[in-house]
Design a protein around this motif. Structure first.
Motif, PDB file in Angstrom:
ATOM      1  N   LEU A   1      50.442  45.111  42.200  1.00  0.00           N
ATOM      2  CA  LEU A   1      50.191  43.816  41.372  1.00  0.00           C
ATOM      3  C   LEU A   1      49.309  44.130  40.077  1.00  0.00           C
ATOM      4  CD1 LEU A   1      48.830  41.930  44.706  1.00  0.00           C
ATOM      5  CD2 LEU A   1      51.212  42.205  43.597  1.00  0.00           C
ATOM      6  N   TYR A   2      49.417  43.539  39.042  1.00  0.00           N
ATOM      7  CA  TYR A   2      48.887  43.783  37.656  1.00  0.00           C
ATOM      8  C   TYR A   2      48.437  42.376  37.549  1.00  0.00           C
ATOM      9  CZ  TYR A   2      51.601  48.029  37.616  1.00  0.00           C
ATOM     10  OH  TYR A   2      52.155  49.293  38.183  1.00  0.00           O
ATOM     11  N   ILE A   3      46.884  42.383  37.392  1.00  0.00           N
ATOM     12  CA  ILE A   3      46.293  41.063  37.345  1.00  0.00           C
ATOM     13  C   ILE A   3      45.539  40.905  36.097  1.00  0.00           C
ATOM     14  CG2 ILE A   3      44.772  39.402  38.338  1.00  0.00           C
ATOM     15  CD1 ILE A   3      45.177  40.759  41.184  1.00  0.00           C
ATOM     16  N   TYR A   4      45.832  40.204  34.977  1.00  0.00           N
ATOM     17  CA  TYR A   4      45.481  39.907  33.823  1.00  0.00           C
ATOM     18  C   TYR A   4      44.581  38.580  33.583  1.00  0.00           C
ATOM     19  CZ  TYR A   4      48.794  43.670  32.711  1.00  0.00           C
ATOM     20  OH  TYR A   4      49.670  44.728  32.614  1.00  0.00           O
ATOM     21  N   ASP A   5      43.891  38.480  32.613  1.00  0.00           N
ATOM     22  CA  ASP A   5      43.356  37.253  32.222  1.00  0.00           C
ATOM     23  C   ASP A   5      44.586  36.495  31.353  1.00  0.00           C
ATOM     24  OD1 ASP A   5      42.147  35.254  30.420  1.00  0.00           O
ATOM     25  OD2 ASP A   5      40.500  35.789  31.362  1.00  0.00           O
ATOM     26  N   ASN A   6      44.823  35.096  31.621  1.00  0.00           N
ATOM     27  CA  ASN A   6      46.029  34.597  31.213  1.00  0.00           C
ATOM     28  C   ASN A   6      45.607  33.843  29.888  1.00  0.00           C
ATOM     29  OD1 ASN A   6      48.415  33.632  30.990  1.00  0.00           O
ATOM     30  ND2 ASN A   6      48.370  32.112  32.540  1.00  0.00           N
ATOM     31  N   GLY A   7      45.489  34.400  28.645  1.00  0.00           N
ATOM     32  CA  GLY A   7      45.211  33.748  27.553  1.00  0.00           C
ATOM     33  C   GLY A   7      43.896  34.389  27.012  1.00  0.00           C
ATOM     34  N   THR A   8      43.064  33.396  26.542  1.00  0.00           N
ATOM     35  CA  THR A   8      41.924  33.831  25.916  1.00  0.00           C
ATOM     36  C   THR A   8      40.844  34.481  26.977  1.00  0.00           C
ATOM     37  OG1 THR A   8      41.723  32.001  24.561  1.00  0.00           O
ATOM     38  CG2 THR A   8      39.834  32.864  24.657  1.00  0.00           C
ATOM     39  N   ILE A   9      40.473  35.496  26.504  1.00  0.00           N
ATOM     40  CA  ILE A   9      39.365  36.292  27.295  1.00  0.00           C
ATOM     41  C   ILE A   9      37.999  35.483  27.261  1.00  0.00           C
ATOM     42  CG2 ILE A   9      38.195  38.517  27.891  1.00  0.00           C
ATOM     43  CD1 ILE A   9      41.226  38.724  28.106  1.00  0.00           C
ATOM     44  N   ASP A  10      37.625  35.083  28.607  1.00  0.00           N
ATOM     45  CA  ASP A  10      36.578  33.870  28.592  1.00  0.00           C
ATOM     46  C   ASP A  10      35.948  33.923  29.899  1.00  0.00           C
ATOM     47  OD1 ASP A  10      38.493  33.082  30.307  1.00  0.00           O
ATOM     48  OD2 ASP A  10      38.174  30.887  30.232  1.00  0.00           O
ATOM     49  N   HIS A  11      35.747  35.303  30.147  1.00  0.00           N
ATOM     50  CA  HIS A  11      34.715  35.907  31.456  1.00  0.00           C
ATOM     51  C   HIS A  11      35.190  35.386  32.839  1.00  0.00           C
ATOM     52  CE1 HIS A  11      32.554  36.082  27.538  1.00  0.00           C
ATOM     53  NE2 HIS A  11      32.510  37.547  27.694  1.00  0.00           N
ATOM     54  N   ASP A  12      36.535  34.873  33.011  1.00  0.00           N
ATOM     55  CA  ASP A  12      36.871  34.604  34.325  1.00  0.00           C
ATOM     56  C   ASP A  12      36.452  35.682  35.286  1.00  0.00           C
ATOM     57  OD1 ASP A  12      37.676  32.098  33.589  1.00  0.00           O
ATOM     58  OD2 ASP A  12      39.868  32.827  33.390  1.00  0.00           O
ATOM     59  N   THR A  13      36.075  35.418  36.390  1.00  0.00           N
ATOM     60  CA  THR A  13      35.600  36.641  37.524  1.00  0.00           C
ATOM     61  C   THR A  13      36.418  36.066  38.734  1.00  0.00           C
ATOM     62  OG1 THR A  13      33.649  37.016  36.548  1.00  0.00           O
ATOM     63  CG2 THR A  13      33.948  37.726  38.704  1.00  0.00           C
ATOM     64  N   VAL A  14      37.236  36.811  39.477  1.00  0.00           N
ATOM     65  CA  VAL A  14      37.976  36.674  40.614  1.00  0.00           C
ATOM     66  C   VAL A  14      37.621  37.801  41.689  1.00  0.00           C
ATOM     67  CG1 VAL A  14      39.848  35.420  39.362  1.00  0.00           C
ATOM     68  CG2 VAL A  14      39.948  37.942  39.913  1.00  0.00           C
ATOM     69  N   SER A  15      37.908  37.216  42.926  1.00  0.00           N
ATOM     70  CA  SER A  15      37.908  38.245  44.021  1.00  0.00           C
ATOM     71  C   SER A  15      39.443  37.831  44.682  1.00  0.00           C
ATOM     72  CB  SER A  15      36.897  37.938  45.309  1.00  0.00           C
ATOM     73  OG  SER A  15      35.619  38.013  44.656  1.00  0.00           O
ATOM     74  N   VAL A  16      39.985  39.189  45.117  1.00  0.00           N
ATOM     75  CA  VAL A  16      41.304  38.841  45.924  1.00  0.00           C
ATOM     76  C   VAL A  16      41.322  39.435  47.308  1.00  0.00           C
ATOM     77  CG1 VAL A  16      43.607  40.018  45.627  1.00  0.00           C
ATOM     78  CG2 VAL A  16      42.160  39.692  43.563  1.00  0.00           C
ATOM     79  N   TYR A  17      41.917  38.614  48.198  1.00  0.00           N
ATOM     80  CA  TYR A  17      41.854  38.914  49.496  1.00  0.00           C
ATOM     81  C   TYR A  17      43.140  38.976  50.132  1.00  0.00           C
ATOM     82  CZ  TYR A  17      37.066  37.162  50.123  1.00  0.00           C
ATOM     83  OH  TYR A  17      35.642  37.042  49.916  1.00  0.00           O
ATOM     84  N   LEU A  18      43.662  40.072  50.914  1.00  0.00           N
ATOM     85  CA  LEU A  18      44.929  40.381  51.229  1.00  0.00           C
ATOM     86  C   LEU A  18      44.798  40.305  52.903  1.00  0.00           C
ATOM     87  CD1 LEU A  18      47.972  41.525  51.294  1.00  0.00           C
ATOM     88  CD2 LEU A  18      47.066  43.764  51.563  1.00  0.00           C
ATOM     89  N   ASP A  19      45.570  39.252  53.264  1.00  0.00           N
ATOM     90  CA  ASP A  19      45.622  38.766  54.715  1.00  0.00           C
ATOM     91  C   ASP A  19      44.070  38.409  55.216  1.00  0.00           C
ATOM     92  OD1 ASP A  19      48.378  38.925  54.735  1.00  0.00           O
ATOM     93  OD2 ASP A  19      48.488  40.837  55.554  1.00  0.00           O
ATOM     94  N   ASN A  20      43.355  37.831  54.340  1.00  0.00           N
ATOM     95  CA  ASN A  20      42.016  37.645  54.870  1.00  0.00           C
ATOM     96  C   ASN A  20      41.102  38.697  54.559  1.00  0.00           C
ATOM     97  OD1 ASN A  20      42.495  35.001  55.157  1.00  0.00           O
ATOM     98  ND2 ASN A  20      42.804  35.021  57.481  1.00  0.00           N
ATOM     99  N   LYS A  21      41.559  39.694  54.148  1.00  0.00           N
ATOM    100  CA  LYS A  21      40.716  40.810  53.838  1.00  0.00           C
ATOM    101  C   LYS A  21      40.243  41.127  52.282  1.00  0.00           C
ATOM    102  CE  LYS A  21      42.717  43.476  57.856  1.00  0.00           C
ATOM    103  NZ  LYS A  21      43.569  44.665  58.350  1.00  0.00           N
ATOM    104  N   LEU A  22      38.993  41.309  52.075  1.00  0.00           N
ATOM    105  CA  LEU A  22      38.516  41.403  50.812  1.00  0.00           C
ATOM    106  C   LEU A  22      39.193  42.628  50.266  1.00  0.00           C
ATOM    107  CD1 LEU A  22      36.979  40.524  48.303  1.00  0.00           C
ATOM    108  CD2 LEU A  22      35.025  41.323  49.013  1.00  0.00           C
ATOM    109  N   VAL A  23      39.689  42.700  49.050  1.00  0.00           N
ATOM    110  CA  VAL A  23      40.356  43.977  48.557  1.00  0.00           C
ATOM    111  C   VAL A  23      39.703  44.147  46.988  1.00  0.00           C
ATOM    112  CG1 VAL A  23      42.258  44.125  49.944  1.00  0.00           C
ATOM    113  CG2 VAL A  23      42.459  42.927  47.739  1.00  0.00           C
TER     114      VAL A  23
END
Length: 384
Positions: free
Chosen positions: A289-311
């Motif tokens: 999985l390659y996760i990018y900001d979609n458009g203008t870089i505006d300091h979006d911050t994310v967390s990603v969970y796989l099957d309820n586990k924080l990765v």
């Protein structure tokens, strides 16, 4: 009659706002090159299209660019079907170009679809490219654009003129005339009487006091300083920052989902709505999985969970991808990747682009999440 007027004007406002795609659209296009997919090479080029719409016809300028290795500006034409949202943008002539020795210059014929999600508007679809020298086939791929307020270069004059016309139409449409009820009889006018004039008396100054003379007015003009406009910084082809390659090692996270979901559900998943954005069936047990900001870089911050586990914990999205590599097995062929918005950035909502690569399969998933709703991508492993 009143309802007819209101419905007509609302229809006019909706038609102007929803069916006109005049403006600046920025995003990328990707060439579906099999060798690049095998070598994990990011083949995305940045793409900007500036459009002025008149009825169903489009006048456009396109910018294609990737680091310092390629830059091109082209004039284009096109059309839109307001009923279906189908849009065609056809490049006609290359106006400016900078390229390497072994790089072909190709013109693109884009077949896109207009969609809207909240306040965001998108143009997505495919393109076919032909060589400008001999009209031979250059390749095909996918296009993703989002409507933006500003250009990476400058706004074309024909786009600025069209936007002013639209603004005037919207202003006129928003001025709703007051309905006239022809069944009511206006009351007879009441004669007005002028009030008796009141005698004016000039107040006398107090005894033993001398009235103060007003200070003489200065005839010198007062210098007015106009507010200084902060100049806009526009990118030149030499200043374009490079697109990151997806094999950047420092942000690569390899995880194994295990045989089952985590028993404890994190609060950000339990207490928010979880909406399935896409379900993908893969044949390879290794998924990247390659996760990018979609458009203008505006300091979006994310967390990603796989099957309820924080990765991935509280990572800021940018043009450099966050890479998550997942190893699947046939023991459990159903897995969920949940994108959690930790903030909404400078421009809400939190938007990202997930590029999925699994063997010879590749997908692009546009993801929108908020502080109330998570985005879920489901993976089903079908085996080789």
């Amino acid at each position: 009659m009143r309802s007819v007027i209101v419905v007509f004007l609302l229809g006019l406002i909706h038609g102007v706002a929803a069916q006109d795609i005049t403006g600046i659209w920025r995003g990328h296009f990707s060439d579906n090159n099999r060798m690049n997919q095998i070598l994990n090479i990011d083949d995305r080029y940045r793409f900007e299209v500036q459009i002025a719409q008149t009825d169903k016809k489009l006048q456009a300028i396109t910018y294609s660019y990737k680091n310092i290795e390629f830059y091109a500006k082209a004039s284009a034409t096109g059309s839109i079907n307001p009923k279906t949202g189908k849009v065609r943008v056809l490049e006609l002539k290359i106006i400016e170009v900078r390229k390497g020795m072994n790089t072909m210059v190709c013109s693109m014929d884009c077949m896109l679809t207009w969609t809207k999600s909240g306040d965001d508007e998108f143009l997505e679809g495919t393109f076919v490219a032909t060589n400008t020298l001999d009209s031979s086939f250059c390749g095909r791929g996918t296009v993703f654009l989002r409507k933006e307020a500003v250009s990476d270069f400058y706004k074309e004059p024909f786009v600025a003129r069209k936007e002013k016309e639209i603004a005037k139409k919207l202003a006129a449409a928003n001025t709703v005339p007051k309905p006239v009820d022809s069944l009511k009889i206006a009351p007879a006018p009441v004669a007005k009487t002028k009030p008796a004039p009141v005698a004016k008396t000039t107040p006398k100054p107090p005894a033993n006091t001398t009235p103060k003379k007003p200070a003489p007015k200065s005839s010198a003009p007062v210098a007015k300083t106009a507010p200084q406009k902060k100049p806009e910084t526009k990118l030149t082809p030499q200043q374009i920052e490079p697109l990151a390659r997806p094999d950047t090692p420092k942000k690569t996270i390899t995880v194994s989902p295990g045989k089952s979901f985590s028993a404890s559900i994190p609060s950000v998943i339990k207490n928010r709505e979880n909406e399935i954005t896409k379900t993908i069936t893969v044949k390879s047990n290794e998924v990247a999985l390659y996760i990018y900001d979609n458009g203008t870089i505006d300091h979006d911050t994310v967390s990603v969970y796989l099957d309820n586990k924080l990765v991935v914990s509280r990572k800021m999205l940018s043009l450099e991808p966050i890479i998550v590599k997942i190893k699947l097995d046939t023991t459990n062929n159903y897995h969920e990747v949940v994108m959690v918005a930790e903030n909404l950035g400078d421009i809400p909502p939190n938007t990202s682009l997930m590029v999925v690569k699994a063997g010879d399969q590749q997908y692009e998933v546009r993801i929108t999440s908020t502080e109330q709703k998570n985005a879920v991508v489901v993976f089903k492993y079908a085996g080789d």
